[in-house]
Design a protein around this motif. Structure first.
Motif, short mmCIF file in Angstrom:
data_model
loop_
_atom_site.label_atom_id
_atom_site.label_comp_id
_atom_site.label_asym_id
_atom_site.label_seq_id
_atom_site.Cartn_x
_atom_site.Cartn_y
_atom_site.Cartn_z
N PRO A 86 0.80 -1.23 0.00
CA PRO A 86 0.00 0.00 0.00
C PRO A 86 0.83 1.28 0.00
O PRO A 86 0.40 2.30 -0.53
N PHE A 89 1.46 2.54 -3.52
CA PHE A 89 0.29 3.18 -4.13
C PHE A 89 -0.05 4.50 -3.43
O PHE A 89 -0.62 5.40 -4.06
N HIS A 113 -1.44 -6.60 -0.96
CA HIS A 113 -2.80 -6.37 -0.47
C HIS A 113 -3.76 -6.19 -1.64
O HIS A 113 -3.37 -5.65 -2.68
N MET A 115 -6.27 -4.15 -3.70
CA MET A 115 -6.32 -2.70 -3.84
C MET A 115 -7.50 -2.30 -4.72
O MET A 115 -7.85 -3.00 -5.67
N TYR A 117 -9.34 1.11 -6.84
CA TYR A 117 -9.08 2.43 -7.39
C TYR A 117 -10.00 3.46 -6.76
O TYR A 117 -11.22 3.27 -6.67
N TYR A 124 -4.70 3.88 -5.98
CA TYR A 124 -5.21 2.62 -5.47
C TYR A 124 -5.08 2.64 -3.95
O TYR A 124 -4.04 3.02 -3.40
N VAL A 125 -6.14 2.20 -3.27
CA VAL A 125 -6.15 2.15 -1.80
C VAL A 125 -6.50 0.73 -1.37
O VAL A 125 -7.16 -0.01 -2.10
N PRO A 126 -6.08 0.31 -0.17
CA PRO A 126 -6.37 -1.05 0.29
C PRO A 126 -7.88 -1.29 0.43
O PRO A 126 -8.65 -0.38 0.74
#
Length: 787
Positions: A86, A89, A113, A115, A117, A124-126
């Motif tokens: 993470p 990103f 992890h 991810m 958008y 991109y986030v978890p």
């Protein structure tokens, strides 16, 4: 990876000390010299994992590790100590990631992890796994038509994952299964099934020990299937003739030094591979093969006239085949001047190749994508089958057809039902075993999937592995298609181009690699794969997972199926993945050839699936093998492009073939060197005959832009490529993909197969310094501009 950009032609053999140095560098680059070496020693062992590289089989899968430079690179890349978590990103927007090279993206290491958008931040986030599956299920269940979803498959997926995948997607309601077969060996199956009744090769490694002659068409094993060189080396040493047809001089087809042969390494020795090497023009294989058959017929006619023994296997032809008389008449009527012009070989060269065939009792014919990625690829493969059958070289020891597949389980995925045109028998069996009505309409292949997304019909794109955005033709059209989707999802081990060319919503789902331990409720699990010669064996990972957040591919598919189908499915998805032997039991229930699957795969080395053609049982409509008659193709895109430009004496239309470097596998780029072709530290090069450079008014090392000559009014170009004088026939050029994929039109596909014709694209070269200008053709022609 070399940091210095240079062209320095390689004079040594394939393999040897250069391969060992490359392996050392690959392990050191990934920061795993000790772990990597231990991992490699466990590859292809009864209690180890299967190499995630190519589909060439092992000589003794149960007890040996066969050295393979590119296999080491694949293993090292998967077992790397680098992590793309993470924090990566959080540091980069997707726009920033998209600006990086393909090499840089994959070089960030293993994803850790799941991810999602986030459009607001362009990052991109978890996301939690359950939330990811719920999001996909919501999109899929909201579609008014299941055919609006597209499910792509890479050849790296195991049999277990592929079986669950096709089951889930068909229960969902579509046969939209574009896969990597559509882009490589689809013509092999399309040509062989109506001719032989099977879509797979008919030989085993044991046959290579007995063959008197081996013909290699459109293949570069030194880079694409290095372990094959061991078989060719052994055949050469015992005196077998090896005949290679390739426009480029490829080092692996010339000489090979086995890194496992201590004497050869100590003495800097090597073994010659090809006894005959014919550099035909790009796409000239069809004419060359037909010329060989014409020579055989002429020798047969002479033998009959003299009262000498026949050179044909009349008993085989009479008992096992149909269509021979029509073929023989066509061959007698064929003109040598056409065969010579279209093959790029002299009549003497074609006859010399045919004499090798006539002098061999047992013959194997191998081919790769240099055959399959042409407009007339299906017909060419059937001509190879014709040639083999003329002397009974099908269905007996030491002889047969050998399409050499690419990715490690691309053949197994098709066996498991990953096919957009499923046979009725498969659908009937799925209905019987799982109690649902499968969709009966055909789905879309890869090119059709891109068009579907462009047209706005395909709205959800799900990829089980692969790098769709980089591997496919007509790059910018493909990117446009993906960006129009409502959701794109990629199951993957590492970051690649496809993850930054995304839909309005997007997910990246990280999975276990083949080298990693797969623990489920029932304990450690193994998965199975099928190689190019129909051998099925089990693979068990030995490394701890790169992250505790990874899921296996079977688990991802099963959990997605459970989330999407819910109570309307009777399939016990989560129960199946507790113990993969349960999945194999279901495979056995659907496919008769997998009877006693779990017991047979437990045997060291696994087992071979039945191949009816190797038994001279022909599952064709006539119940016989078929001789197909085809005319020499005289109206290809290159023919038409040259005819249009004939009046412009200063314009040369080239035929471009796209190829991979020695430092890449498919779209995965391990480094910037192509050692055997003498290219270091760079990839934007064009291999071209030195006389063609002179005819262009340029010099070796100059920079050019490449533009496609097509008839749809769309400009396709790839800019700034360095000219490299190379041993290639005039009028032909070669360059690396994916850099040149933008030049391959979406409509440029193989007849009766749909495979992109990436080995035969008509193009023009323009000095890079000059401004773009049109070479006018009237608008009715729809000619793409060339500067």
């Amino acid at each position: 990876m070399s940091s210095e950009q240079k062209i320095e032609f390689y004079k040594g053999p394939a393999g040897g000390w250069g391969a060992l140095r490359s392996v050392t560098n690959a392990l050191l680059r990934q920061d795993i010299p000790i772990k990597g070496a231990k991992t490699l020693l466990s590859a292809n062992q009864p209690d180890g994992f299967d190499c995630p590289g190519c589909a060439w089989p092992d000589r003794n899968h149960a007890s040996t590790f066969e050295f393979c430079e590119n296999g080491v690179k694949a293993v090292a890349a998967e077992a790397t100590a680098r992590r793309a978590g993470p924090e990566l990103f959080a540091k980069h927007t997707v726009a920033e990631l998209a600006g990086q090279s393909d090499f840089w993206l994959e070089d960030q290491g293993r994803l850790t992890h799941p991810m999602a958008y986030d459009a607001a931040s362009d990052k991109y986030v978890p996301i939690e796994w359950d939330d990811a599956f719920a999001r996909i299920a919501r999109h899929l269940n909201a579609l008014p038509d299941p055919d609006q979803a597209i499910f792509y498959t890479s050849g790296r997926a195991s049999n277990e994952a592929a079986f669950l995948y096709q089951l889930f997607v068909r229960e969902y309601g579509t046969n939209n299964f574009p896969d990597c077969s559509n882009m490589c060996h689809e013509p092999s199956g399309s040509g062989m099934r109506p001719q032989l009744g099977v879509g797979k090769g008919t030989v085993t490694l044991d046959d290579f020990e007995k063959a008197d002659a081996i013909f290699i068409f459109g293949q570069n094993p030194g880079t694409n299937h290095p372990r094959m060189l061991g078989e060719l080396r052994a055949a050469s040493k015992r005196g077998a003739r090896i005949v290679s047809f390739n426009p480029l001089r490829e080092r692996g087809l010339e000489r090979f030094a086995d890194p496992q042969d201590k004497l050869e390494m100590a003495t800097l020795g090597s073994t010659p591979i090809s006894t005959h090497y014919f550099q035909l023009r790009v796409g000239g294989d069809f004419a060359a093969i037909k010329g060989m058959m014409k020579h055989v017929i002429e020798r047969e006619d002479e033998a009959v006239a003299r009262g000498e023994p026949s050179v044909l296997d009349h008993a085989f032809i009479a008992e096992h085949t149909t269509g021979f008389d029509a073929l023989a008449a066509d061959l007698r009527a064929e003109q040598w001047d056409i065969l010579v012009r279209e093959s790029g070989l002299s009549e003497e060269q074609i006859r010399a190749a045919a004499d090798v065939y006539l002098g061999a009792e047992r013959v194997i014919a191998c081919w790769g994508m240099g055959i399959t990625q042409h407009q007339h690829s299906v017909a060419t493969i059937q001509m190879i089958g014709n040639l083999l059958m003329m002397r009974g070289n099908m269905g007996r020891e030491g002889a047969g057809a050998c399409p050499v597949r690419g990715h490690s389980n691309v053949q197994g995925d098709r066996t498991m039902g990953i096919w957009e045109k499923p046979p009725a028998a498969l659908l009937d069996r799925l209905q019987k075993v799982f109690g649902f009505e499968p969709p009966r309409r055909n789905g879309v292949d890869t090119v059709e999937a891109i068009q579907s997304m462009l047209d706005g019909k395909g709205k959800v794109f799900f990829a089980l592995g692969g790098n769709f955005a980089a591997a496919t033709p007509d790059t910018y059209q493909t990117w446009k298609a993906l960006k129009q989707c409502e959701l794109t999802v990629h199951v993957t081990t590492k970051l690649n181009r496809s993850h930054v060319i995304h839909g309005r919503e997007a997910l990246i789902l990280p999975c276990l690699g083949r080298t990693e331990i797969d623990m489920q409720a029932g304990g450690q699990q193994g998965v199975t794969v099928e190689d190019s010669m129909s051998m099925v064996h089990i693979s068990m990972g030995i490394n701890p997972p790169a992250s505790e957040h990874l899921l296996s591919e079977p688990a991802i598919v099963a959990r997605l199926a459970a989330a999407t189908l819910g109570a309307r499915s009777n399939t016990p998805w989560l129960w199946l993945i507790e113990d993969y032997s349960r999945i194999r039991d279901k495979i056995e229930a659907v496919f008769d050839d997998f009877k006693d699957f779990n017991a047979r795969v437990a045997h060291p080395g696994g087992f071979r699936l039945r191949n009816t053609a190797s038994e001279r049982v022909w599952n064709t409509s006539s119940k016989k093998a078929v001789f197909f008659t085809h005319a020499v193709p005289l109206d290809t895109p290159s023919h038409r492009a040259r005819a249009r430009f004939a009046k412009k004496g200063d314009t040369i239309v080239f035929t471009l073939l796209t190829t991979r470097s020695h430092d890449q596998y498919n779209t995965t780029i391990y480094g910037m060197d192509d050692r055997y072709r003498g290219v270091f530290g760079q990839r934007r090069v064009v291999f071209i005959n030195k006389e063609d450079i002179r005819a262009l008014g340029l010099k070796d090392g100059d920079w050019v832009d490449i533009q496609t000559v097509w008839n749809d009014g769309q400009e396709r170009r790839a800019d700034r490529f360095k000219l490299v004088a190379y041993d290639i026939p005039r009028g032909n050029i070669a360059a690396y993909y994916p850099e040149t994929n933008p030049l391959v039109p979406l409509s440029a596909v193989a007849e009766n197969a749909g495979t992109p014709t990436s080995k035969s694209i008509p193009v023009v070269l323009v000095p890079h310094e000059l401004p773009i200008q049109k070479l006018a053709e009237d608008e009715a022609d729809g000619m793409v501009a060339a500067a």
